[in-house]
Design an enzyme around this catalytic site. Structure first.
Site, PDB file in Angstrom:
ATOM      1  CB  CYS A  55      47.820  -9.598   2.534  1.00 41.92           C
ATOM      2  SG  CYS A  55      48.755 -10.706   1.453  1.00 41.92           S
ATOM      3  CG  HIS A 172      60.438 -17.235   2.612  1.00 41.49           C
ATOM      4  ND1 HIS A 172      59.990 -16.466   1.573  1.00 41.49           N
ATOM      5  CD2 HIS A 172      59.326 -17.599   3.307  1.00 41.49           C
ATOM      6  CE1 HIS A 172      58.669 -16.361   1.643  1.00 41.49           C
ATOM      7  NE2 HIS A 172      58.241 -17.041   2.688  1.00 41.49           N
ATOM      8  CD  GLU A 174      59.316 -11.287   0.796  1.00 39.21           C
ATOM      9  OE1 GLU A 174      58.218 -11.710   1.189  1.00 39.21           O
ATOM     10  OE2 GLU A 174      59.880 -10.290   1.301  1.00 39.21           O
ATOM     11  CB  THR A 242      57.274  -8.368   2.952  1.00 37.23           C
ATOM     12  OG1 THR A 242      56.983  -9.687   2.502  1.00 37.23           O
ATOM     13  CG2 THR A 242      57.894  -7.571   1.827  1.00 37.23           C
ATOM     14  CB  SER A 372      48.918 -17.304   2.487  1.00 34.65           C
ATOM     15  OG  SER A 372      49.523 -17.796   3.654  1.00 34.65           O
TER      16      SER A 372
HETATM   17  S1  SF4 Z   1      54.392  -8.711   0.719  1.00 36.65           S
HETATM   18 FE1  SF4 Z   1      53.477 -10.740   0.992  1.00 36.65          FE
HETATM   19  S2  SF4 Z   1      52.299 -10.584   2.909  1.00 36.65           S
HETATM   20 FE2  SF4 Z   1      52.738  -8.487   2.233  1.00 36.65          FE
HETATM   21  S3  SF4 Z   1      50.962  -7.843   1.043  1.00 36.65           S
HETATM   22 FE3  SF4 Z   1      52.467  -8.687  -0.396  1.00 36.65          FE
HETATM   23  S4  SF4 Z   1      51.937 -10.853  -0.615  1.00 36.65           S
HETATM   24 FE4  SF4 Z   1      50.902 -10.087   1.233  1.00 36.65          FE
END
Ligand code: SF4
Length: 392
Positions: A55, A172, A174, A242, A372
């Protein structure tokens, strides 16, 4: 001295472009895309989803890591941990001499102002950032803009006195980073719910049907310090990690909206409930593309390629597994033969080996990969599958 922080790259994009292409690009995958996302060879037909693989956030993070290595050739360059959830990519960075602070024997406490630390695409907690800043090292921040957008929303919730209800995995990186932003200097609160089942428990509590001790026990690791469900579920704002399953996030948001309405009435609900869809567009596009692939192509079996700890990859596998036999594999070598495959079943934490995975005769395989997963891994999956399927 405040630390030096690079947030927009290091002006070496062109200098690292060849190394990046060499590490992650695939001519074969590019060719298949040009030819309608379909690959045919002997008895095998592979249909690729229209969106898959790296991404924009991962592209950028890996690019910045390569730039950091090039910009600071004589300095020790660290990552706080995995830059993204793909073992192949992390191994490539290790091969360049980038060290991982998460490895045994490494410690933040020994960092010096000479050192460089790369922050991952999914961000780090405020506490970790403060510790790194206090060491005075140079920071290369690759936090994805879509993650920053989630932070903006949860900070606003905290400013407005709303508790952030985060649909995500509390373990996680994030979600831990987002939760730390939701705390907002200790003033805000958060609750992380993993799925529909946990959301139901929380919504029941909002409606006045829960048991306080049982609630606190169930969500022990998923709430902010000092969280009081009687107080902190009165006004809430929803957000998500996300990379969650978008349909589930929408459903969970609606469950909380309805629970607040039931408890406080329609008129009051407007001031007590807010929601922002913070699923990133790359995750959404990949989920939409695989859903479209399943609807458009008759398939016998589905392969999903990506790290087992990659949330977005696991959710792609989840979408597919509802419809047809699905194998989430971490790398091409997981295809052991035309008979056997190593994979992680949806919902399981462990890899298993299954037999009889590829049907005999003409076979149609759907293929996608997580955000990823580089294209050269997908390339190797295709070549390996072709070799096994068409071996005489
Ligand atoms: S939030 Fe995570 S999955 Fe979405 S574009 Fe950013 S790095 Fe990629």
């Amino acid at each position: 001295m405040p630390p030096l922080i690079f947030r927009k790259g290091l002006d070496l994009r062109h200098e690292v472009a060849d190394a990046l292409a060499e590490s992650y690009h695939s001519d074969l995958v590019a060719q298949i895309k040009d030819e309608g996302y379909r690959y045919t060879s002997g008895r095998l037909t592979i249909h690729l989803a229209r969106e898959f693989g790296f991404c924009y956030g991962v592209d950028r993070a890996v690019d910045y890591a390569y730039q950091a290595r090039k910009r600071f050739p004589a300095q020790t360059v660290y990552l706080t941990g995995e830059i993204i959830h793909n073992p192949h990519v992390n191994d490539q960075l290790r091969a360049q001499g980038i060290r991982f602070l998460s490895d045994p024997g490494e410690s933040i406490d020994t960092l010096t102002p000479e050192d460089v630390v790369i922050l991952p695409a999914f961000g780090i907690t405020i506490e970790l950032l403060q510790r790194l800043e206090s060491r005075g090292c140079t920071l290369v921040d690759t936090t994805c803009g879509s993650v920053l957008n989630v932070w903006k929303n949860v900070k606003r919730y905290a400013d407005d006195g709303l508790t952030s209800v985060i649909h995500g995995k509390y373990w996680h990186e994030e979600t831990q980073a987002t939760a730390s932003q939701a705390r907002r200097d200790g003033r805000g609160h958060y609750l992380v719910v993993l799925d529909h089942r946990e959301a139901t428990v929380a919504c029941d509590y909002i409606r006045g049907r829960g048991d306080r001790a049982a609630f606190l026990h169930a969500f022990e690791a998923a709430v902010s310090p000092g969280f009081d469900p009687d107080l902190h579920l009165q006004r809430i704002g929803c957000a998500n990690q996300t990379t969650m399953l978008s349909s589930e996030s929408v459903e969970i948001g609606e469950m909380f909206r309805q629970a607040i309405r039931d408890r406080y009435g329609e008129a009051d609900a407007a001031s007590r409930f807010r929601a922002f869809d913070t699923i990133c567009s790359a995750t959404q596009d990949r989920q939409d593309a695989v859903t479209a692939l399943l609807a458009e192509q008759p398939l016998d079996v589905m392969l999903v390629v990506g790290g087992y700890n990659s949330s977005n990859t696991c959710n792609l596998a989840r979408i597919c597994a509802d419809r047809l036999p699905t194998y989430h594999i971490a790398d091409p070598d997981a295809i052991l033969s035309v008979v056997e495959i190593r994979h992680k079943p949806v919902g399981s934490k462990h890899e298993i080996t299954s037999a009889g995975w590829l049907p005999a005769g003409p076979v149609r395989v759907g293929l996608t990969s997580g955000a990823s997963t580089p294209d050269n891994l997908v390339d190797r999956v295709i070549r390996r599958l072709d070799r096994f399927a068409n071996a005489i």
